[in-house]
Design a protein around this motif. Structure first.
Motif, mmCIF file in Angstrom:
data_model
loop_
_atom_site.group_PDB
_atom_site.id
_atom_site.type_symbol
_atom_site.label_atom_id
_atom_site.label_comp_id
_atom_site.label_asym_id
_atom_site.label_seq_id
_atom_site.Cartn_x
_atom_site.Cartn_y
_atom_site.Cartn_z
ATOM 1 N N ILE A 146 81.945 -32.653 -26.603
ATOM 2 C CA ILE A 146 82.304 -34.063 -26.755
ATOM 3 C C ILE A 146 83.804 -34.245 -26.552
ATOM 4 N N HIS A 147 84.585 -33.330 -27.150
ATOM 5 C CA HIS A 147 86.047 -33.408 -27.038
ATOM 6 C C HIS A 147 86.494 -33.267 -25.584
ATOM 7 N N THR A 148 85.915 -32.289 -24.858
ATOM 8 C CA THR A 148 86.287 -32.048 -23.452
ATOM 9 C C THR A 148 85.910 -33.236 -22.582
ATOM 10 N N THR A 149 84.681 -33.743 -22.782
ATOM 11 C CA THR A 149 84.214 -34.888 -21.992
ATOM 12 C C THR A 149 85.071 -36.120 -22.272
ATOM 13 N N THR A 150 85.426 -36.313 -23.536
ATOM 14 C CA THR A 150 86.270 -37.459 -23.911
ATOM 15 C C THR A 150 87.614 -37.386 -23.205
ATOM 16 N N GLU A 151 88.238 -36.206 -23.195
ATOM 17 C CA GLU A 151 89.538 -36.054 -22.537
ATOM 18 C C GLU A 151 89.432 -36.329 -21.041
ATOM 19 N N THR A 152 88.334 -35.843 -20.435
ATOM 20 C CA THR A 152 88.130 -36.063 -18.986
ATOM 21 C C THR A 152 87.987 -37.555 -18.691
ATOM 22 N N LEU A 153 87.181 -38.245 -19.493
ATOM 23 C CA LEU A 153 86.954 -39.676 -19.276
ATOM 24 C C LEU A 153 88.218 -40.486 -19.532
ATOM 25 N N GLN A 154 89.002 -40.081 -20.549
ATOM 26 C CA GLN A 154 90.268 -40.785 -20.805
ATOM 27 C C GLN A 154 91.222 -40.645 -19.624
ATOM 28 N N LEU A 162 80.447 -41.993 -26.630
ATOM 29 C CA LEU A 162 80.871 -40.664 -27.085
ATOM 30 C C LEU A 162 81.524 -40.725 -28.463
ATOM 31 N N GLU A 163 82.264 -41.807 -28.713
ATOM 32 C CA GLU A 163 82.900 -41.976 -30.017
ATOM 33 C C GLU A 163 81.839 -42.049 -31.116
ATOM 34 N N GLY A 164 80.747 -42.775 -30.836
ATOM 35 C CA GLY A 164 79.643 -42.858 -31.793
ATOM 36 C C GLY A 164 78.985 -41.502 -32.014
ATOM 37 N N GLU A 165 78.779 -40.767 -30.903
ATOM 38 C CA GLU A 165 78.188 -39.426 -31.001
ATOM 39 C C GLU A 165 79.064 -38.499 -31.833
ATOM 40 N N ASN A 166 80.375 -38.614 -31.604
ATOM 41 C CA ASN A 166 81.311 -37.760 -32.325
ATOM 42 C C ASN A 166 81.300 -38.055 -33.822
ATOM 43 N N GLU A 167 81.279 -39.335 -34.178
ATOM 44 C CA GLU A 167 81.237 -39.709 -35.593
ATOM 45 C C GLU A 167 79.969 -39.179 -36.248
ATOM 46 N N SER A 168 78.841 -39.309 -35.557
ATOM 47 C CA SER A 168 77.568 -38.818 -36.086
ATOM 48 C C SER A 168 77.589 -37.304 -36.258
#
Length: 290
Positions: free
Chosen positions: A7-15, A54-60
């Motif tokens: 999730i962290h890697t995908t988030t950084e890529t999308l940002q 992804l933010e929702g997935e990360n919180e969960s």
């Protein structure tokens, strides 16, 4: 852990993609290329939606991780005896001699009922595992709490406190593990509030998220309160009497101390509790549980 990293890697890529698209939008608008600007804005919006998901997935995922970690118990100290039953408990000391009687000893229910211990009234008011005390027994109950508070504040320098009988989920998790013990707590419907199973839950949280000056320690608190326990795991156990009631009163002792003093102050606190039993001339023994 693997899911979190993904999730962290995908988030950084999308940002990074969103930042790049924002630049393209700016460049396209500078060139007055409305079609390119619109296309880049549309892509940026799609990336934004994916980031939100992804933010929702990360919180969960983080919530599940916190719950899993909170179920891991503390490691017992090396001095704790190993064992699986009361036979392996280690007696440290005892005080006084239990009295011997020349007549059959009655159960506390049989002794208390004629004196005002009323389980039928408790059941009528709230159901099983509740009791009503009347007359001299209610007076004794009140007097015992007053004696404990007076002795602990005047002779042992505890600060008397009065706290809410309900605390938030953060407070329950701050003292023990809400994930592990929530089945033993009474929760208020529609509110993030739980009835305290002991005043330890409220008093200990005085210092939650606080940084304390070293010279202020130890802090010593005493609190008299009712305690509420669902006894969810006690079905069929000790159903007669006051052993596993849903409500009972207790005078709680809490000391907030530096870890280097914790063992010495634990013995001190135990001695303060023992002093009450000695004043009441109640024989007891101190046992280290396995």
């Amino acid at each position: 852990e693997t899911q979190g990293k993904e999730i962290h890697t995908t988030t950084e890529t999308l940002q990074a993609q969103r930042n790049a698209l924002s630049k393209l939008v700016g460049q396209a608008k500078a060139k007055k290329d409305e079609n390119q600007a619109a296309a880049s804005m549309k892509q940026a919006a799609e990336v934004g939606e994916r980031l939100k998901a992804l933010e929702g997935e990360n919180e969960s995922m983080q919530a599940k991780l916190r719950e899993f970690v909170s179920l891991i118990p503390n490691l017992p100290h090396q001095s704790v005896p190993a064992g699986s039953s009361s036979e392996q408990n280690v007696e440290a000391r005892r005080w006084g001699t239990p009295r011997k009687f020349d007549f059959p000893v009655k159960d506390h229910v049989d002794v208390g009922t004629p004196l005002g211990l009323d389980f039928e009234a408790g059941a009528k008011l709230a159901g099983a595992r509740f009791a009503v005390m009347k007359g001299q027994l209610a007076r004794l109950h009140r007097a015992l709490a007053q004696v404990m508070l007076d002795v602990l504040t005047s002779e042992h320098a505890y600060t008397e406190t009065y706290t809410p009988y309900m605390v938030s989920g953060a407070c329950t998790d701050g003292v023990s593990s809400l994930a592990k013990f929530k089945g033993d707590l009474f929760k208020l419907e529609g509110r993030d509030l739980y009835l305290i199973p002991t005043a330890e839950y409220s008093v200990t949280n005085f210092v939650r998220d606080e940084i304390l000056p070293l010279e202020s320690l130890p802090l010593k608190f005493v609190c008299h309160s009712p305690c509420f326990r669902s006894e969810a795991g006690a079905a069929g156990k000790d159903t007669r009497g006051m052993i596993r009631n849903h409500q009972f009163d207790k005078v709680e002792l809490v000391q907030i101390a530096h870890p280097s003093q914790s063992y010495a102050l634990h013995e001190e606190l135990t001695a303060h509790a023992e002093a009450i039993l000695q004043k009441l001339k109640l024989p007891y023994r101190v046992v280290t549980l396995c």
